[in-house]
Design an enzyme around this catalytic site. Structure first.
Site, PDB file in Angstrom:
ATOM      1  N   CYS A  15       0.817  -1.221   0.000  1.00  5.53           N
ATOM      2  CA  CYS A  15       0.000   0.000   0.000  1.00  5.53           C
ATOM      3  C   CYS A  15       0.844   1.261   0.000  1.00  5.53           C
ATOM      4  CB  CYS A  15      -0.998  -0.006   1.148  1.00  5.53           C
ATOM      5  SG  CYS A  15      -0.302   0.171   2.805  1.00  5.53           S
ATOM      6  N   HIS A  64      -2.567   0.815   7.066  1.00  2.00           N
ATOM      7  CA  HIS A  64      -2.897   0.689   5.645  1.00  2.00           C
ATOM      8  C   HIS A  64      -3.314   2.061   5.148  1.00  2.00           C
ATOM      9  CE1 HIS A  64      -3.986  -1.348   1.949  1.00  2.00           C
ATOM     10  NE2 HIS A  64      -5.095  -0.629   1.924  1.00  2.00           N
ATOM     11  N   HIS A  76      -6.043   1.812  -3.853  1.00  2.00           N
ATOM     12  CA  HIS A  76      -4.981   1.299  -2.981  1.00  2.00           C
ATOM     13  C   HIS A  76      -4.521  -0.064  -3.474  1.00  2.00           C
ATOM     14  CE1 HIS A  76      -7.725  -1.490  -0.540  1.00  2.00           C
ATOM     15  NE2 HIS A  76      -8.484  -0.957  -1.469  1.00  2.00           N
TER      16      HIS A  76
END
Length: 104
Positions: A15, A64, A76
């Site tokens: 990510c 994240h 993402h």
């Protein structure tokens, strides 16, 4: 594909590597990890296109992140859907959302 530590299309992305790569393509230098990106961002009350959205997933604190693209959606890289688009306001992502931060 999703690759832990990956930061190029040839290798794959995690990510933060995805965010790092996309911002670098625009001439914007960011740190490489979610925690470090969090630290350079300024909090915003609601995300605008290009802001980074953070989630608490597998550990306490932001773990994240993705890039807000408008209409409640963000892009993402994640193990479950590789590079993909999800909605902030539904299911898993709604329950794990922390905040948005602006790095510009």
């Amino acid at each position: 594909p999703y690759v832990w530590g990956g930061e190029t299309p040839q290798v794959g992305f995690d990510c933060s590597g995805f965010i790092y790569y996309l911002f670098a393509q625009q001439g914007i230098s960011l740190p490489r990890t979610v925690a470090d990106i969090w630290n350079v961002g300024k909090p915003v009350s609601s995300p605008a296109v290009g802001d980074i959205v953070f989630f608490e997933t597998y550990k306490k604190g932001p773990s994240h992140a993705g890039i807000y693209i408008g209409n409640g959606e963000f892009i993402h890289s994640s193990p479950s859907n590789k590079v993909g688009i999800n909605n902030l306001n539904t299911g898993y992502w709604k329950n794990h959302y922390v905040t948005a931060r602006r790095v510009l």
